[in-house]
Design a protein around this motif. Structure first.
Motif, short mmCIF file in Angstrom:
data_model
loop_
_atom_site.label_atom_id
_atom_site.label_comp_id
_atom_site.label_asym_id
_atom_site.label_seq_id
_atom_site.Cartn_x
_atom_site.Cartn_y
_atom_site.Cartn_z
N ASN A 45 0.83 -1.21 0.00
CA ASN A 45 0.00 0.00 0.00
C ASN A 45 0.86 1.26 0.00
O ASN A 45 0.60 2.22 -0.73
N VAL A 46 1.90 1.27 0.82
CA VAL A 46 2.78 2.43 0.91
C VAL A 46 3.44 2.70 -0.44
O VAL A 46 3.51 3.84 -0.91
N ARG A 47 3.90 1.63 -1.07
CA ARG A 47 4.57 1.80 -2.36
C ARG A 47 3.58 2.22 -3.45
O ARG A 47 3.93 3.00 -4.34
N GLU A 48 2.36 1.70 -3.38
CA GLU A 48 1.36 2.09 -4.37
C GLU A 48 1.04 3.58 -4.25
O GLU A 48 0.90 4.28 -5.26
N ILE A 49 0.90 4.07 -3.03
CA ILE A 49 0.59 5.49 -2.82
C ILE A 49 1.65 6.37 -3.48
O ILE A 49 1.35 7.33 -4.19
N ALA A 50 2.92 6.01 -3.25
CA ALA A 50 4.02 6.78 -3.83
C ALA A 50 4.04 6.64 -5.36
O ALA A 50 4.23 7.63 -6.07
N ALA A 51 3.80 5.42 -5.84
CA ALA A 51 3.82 5.20 -7.29
C ALA A 51 2.74 6.00 -8.00
O ALA A 51 2.91 6.43 -9.14
#
Length: 415
Positions: free
Chosen positions: A177-183
């Motif tokens: 989730n954290v990486r998706e938000i940044a992506a």
């Protein structure tokens, strides 16, 4: 003429918003202005000229429109279609669970599978609406706290609308989730606290004028996006509502929104007076709404030490607690908590016997349905709808694979 894919976005449609209203005091606020909470500190609700809507919108008219969220524009707040931030919010399917239903002894067990939306969760409904309205009202920078999926939706629609986004999440938010938000374009920060503590930082920044606070129910329009779950479900069921809805409840925007949708649909004559019994489902490790319901309270005190694998419902304190409890009680429903073990077992059961991979929060609704049936709170003849709020593909899955050596003799009958 053929129905074009973008008819709901490009065709002229009347708008019917009249004003906003404090959900606690009833105080009115002017539409088409930027609002957070009411002066009394409570969520604002959008109100419509339903008489005007009734003159132009019919079930037949809807049947001629593309099957996406924006088909209901007369019941939505965006005035100018040029401000709509969309990534293709398709109608999500109603999926039967015949094998799981048979195991439970239910005649009809259905799942509204929200994991098919653009960002993989029902957060897309609320955030596409909130961001569209933020664009319409001139907002250029937004911040919000998240347990994962809401942040991803904000980032996606913020990028679509050209709005700067900042997202704060608890430090144990799932890595994907954290990486998706940044992506998806947001600046994301991990905070050593729970979601309400992230929300406090966001509120302080908003007070200092750094950004607009888009936290759950701190602006009026996420409810309007989430209410489309109720409109869409009623339409898919032939303008009849189910007997019972089990809804995974953290901040509760969707439950509140659906209850609002059913009231509007009844006023329009689209549905009869019957309403579903609304069931707020929480985890035993974070169940403030359940506790308040059982104790007959109007508000739910903060739940200390909140913990559950179902991050989406790990909300220690919901600002709209009284609206959730009001909907549950007015509907003749109830609130129920399940253990992490129960919701995990339900996720495993649904995918193994019916092939549908639920998220942990969706698994919680199936577990609650089982308990409710065992306790006599629902009947085997009830038509039951569970809400699966996100695709199960976003969540960790155990590795149950086995090794096969292609160089060794293979016993095919043992595979």
């Amino acid at each position: 003429m053929p129905i074009m894919w973008d008819d709901n976005l490009s065709s002229p449609r009347d708008t019917f918003v009249t004003h906003l209203e404090c959900s606690m005091t009833g105080e009115r606020y002017k539409a088409d202005r930027l609002h957070g909470l009411s002066r009394a500190g409570w969520p604002l609700l959008v109100r419509y000229d339903l008489g005007g809507v009734r003159r132009v919108l019919t079930p037949q008219a809807l049947s001629l429109r593309p099957m996406d969220l924006w088909r209901y524009r007369e019941l939505l707040p965006v005035r100018d279609s040029r401000n709509i931030a969309t990534l293709g919010e398709t109608a999500t399917p109603v999926v039967a669970l015949p094998a799981a239903g048979k195991r439970l002894g239910l005649d009809t067990l259905l799942v509204k599978d929200e994991g098919r939306l653009p960002t993989g969760s029902f957060k897309a409904r609320g955030l596409c609406m909130a961001v569209s309205m933020a664009k319409e009202l001139g907002v250029t920078k937004i911040a919000m706290p998240t347990n994962g999926n809401a942040g991803a939706a904000l980032a996606a629609y913020g990028s679509r609308a050209g709005i700067e986004t900042v997202v704060l999440c608890p430090e144990d938010t799932p890595e994907i989730n954290v990486r998706e938000i940044a992506a998806r374009g947001a600046r994301v920060y991990r905070v050593n606290g729970l979601i309400d503590e992230c929300g406090k930082i966001v509120a302080e920044g908003a007070e200092a004028g750094e950004w607009f606070d888009l936290s759950t129910l701190k602006e009026p329009y996420r409810i309007e996006g989430k209410k489309t779950m109720g409109i869409e479900l009623a339409e898919q069921l032939g303008w009849e509502v189910p007997d019972v809805i089990f809804y995974p409840t953290g901040g509760g925007t969707g439950l509140i929104g659906m209850w609002k949708a059913f009231a509007e649909l009844e006023s329009l004559g689209f549905i009869a007076r019957k309403r579903p019994r609304m069931v707020a489902v929480q985890a035993e490790g974070c169940a403030p709404i359940v506790k308040a319901f059982e104790q007959g309270e109007e508000h739910a005190p903060r739940w200390e030490g909140a913990h559950t694998v179902a991050a989406g419902i790990r909300v220690p304190k919901a600002i709209g607690d009284f609206l959730i409890l009001r909907a549950v009680r007015e509907s003749g429903g109830f609130a129920m908590a399940v253990s992490d073990a129960e919701l995990r077992a339900s996720v495993d059961e649904a995918v193994r016997v019916d092939g549908l991979l639920l998220c942990p929060e969706g698994g919680a609704t199936l577990a609650a349905c089982r308990k409710a049936l065992e306790q006599g709170l629902i009947r085997s003849s009830d038509r039951v709808v569970l809400f699966n709020c996100a695709t199960g593909l976003k969540y960790p899955m155990s590795d149950q694979s086995r090794h096969l050596d292609r160089h060794a003799p293979v016993d095919h009958s043992a595979l």
